[in-house]
Structure formats: C-alpha cells, structure tokens
Design a protein around this motif. Structure first.
Motif, short mmCIF file in Angstrom:
data_model
loop_
_atom_site.label_atom_id
_atom_site.label_comp_id
_atom_site.label_asym_id
_atom_site.label_seq_id
_atom_site.Cartn_x
_atom_site.Cartn_y
_atom_site.Cartn_z
N PRO A 1 0.84 -1.21 0.00
CA PRO A 1 0.00 0.00 0.00
C PRO A 1 0.87 1.26 0.00
O PRO A 1 1.98 1.25 0.52
CB PRO A 1 -0.80 -0.11 1.30
CG PRO A 1 -0.01 -1.03 2.15
CD PRO A 1 0.73 -1.95 1.23
N GLU A 2 0.35 2.31 -0.62
CA GLU A 2 1.06 3.58 -0.63
C GLU A 2 1.11 4.15 0.78
O GLU A 2 0.11 4.10 1.50
CB GLU A 2 0.34 4.56 -1.56
CG GLU A 2 1.06 5.87 -1.72
CD GLU A 2 0.37 6.80 -2.70
OE1 GLU A 2 0.42 8.00 -2.48
OE2 GLU A 2 -0.23 6.29 -3.67
N ILE A 3 2.24 4.67 1.16
CA ILE A 3 2.40 5.26 2.49
C ILE A 3 1.85 6.68 2.45
O ILE A 3 2.23 7.49 1.61
CB ILE A 3 3.87 5.26 2.94
CG1 ILE A 3 4.37 3.82 3.05
CG2 ILE A 3 4.03 6.00 4.26
CD1 ILE A 3 5.84 3.70 3.33
N PRO B 1 -3.41 12.78 8.15
CA PRO B 1 -3.00 12.69 6.75
C PRO B 1 -3.04 14.08 6.08
O PRO B 1 -3.92 14.90 6.40
CB PRO B 1 -4.04 11.78 6.11
CG PRO B 1 -4.65 11.03 7.25
CD PRO B 1 -4.59 11.96 8.42
N LEU B 2 -2.10 14.34 5.18
CA LEU B 2 -2.10 15.61 4.46
C LEU B 2 -3.35 15.79 3.61
O LEU B 2 -3.71 16.91 3.26
CB LEU B 2 -0.87 15.73 3.57
CG LEU B 2 0.45 15.97 4.30
CD1 LEU B 2 1.60 16.04 3.30
CD2 LEU B 2 0.41 17.24 5.12
N THR B 3 -4.03 14.72 3.33
CA THR B 3 -5.25 14.79 2.52
C THR B 3 -6.49 15.10 3.36
O THR B 3 -7.60 15.12 2.82
CB THR B 3 -5.45 13.46 1.77
OG1 THR B 3 -5.49 12.40 2.74
CG2 THR B 3 -4.34 13.21 0.77
#
Length: 67
Positions: free
Chosen positions: A5-7, A31-33
C-alpha cells in the motif's frame, strides 16, 4: 505478489490553547489529505470530548488516525 500500500503523507500538528496557565496542548498526526471538517473533528476530539474517555483513544476510534 501483492503490491504494497502507498504510504500516506502525515502532518504532525502541535495545537495549543491561548491564554491558559498551565499550558494546554495536544500533538496530533493527520493525513495531508485531511479535509478541514476532518481536522475540526480531530481537534474537537482531543480537547473537548476527553471527559468521556481518554483523548487519544477517542481520536483513534473516531478517526482511525494515530494521536
């Protein structure tokens, strides 16, 4: 073979209340998102909902993010 999975990129925030002695602050990782609504919910969780359970446990259960 399964792909890893993407970190997620994480922001570590130090949040403090002004004009309070002794200082009241929390450090959270999000999370930055994260949306502004999600950030609002995290801040509410770690400061004002702590009277029903520990702030870090509440934030984890409410958002799934480490605090």
């Amino acid at each position: 073979m399964a792909e890893l999975p993407e970190i997620a990129q994480i922001a570590r925030l130090h949040i403090s209340l002004e004009d309070i002695e002794p200082a009241i602050w929390r450090q959270v990782e999000v999370p930055l998102t994260s949306t502004l609504k999600a950030l609002h919910d995290v801040i509410q969780s770690v400061f004002w909902r702590a009277n029903t359970c520990t702030s870090s446990n509440w934030a984890r259960s409410a958002t799934g993010w480490a605090v």
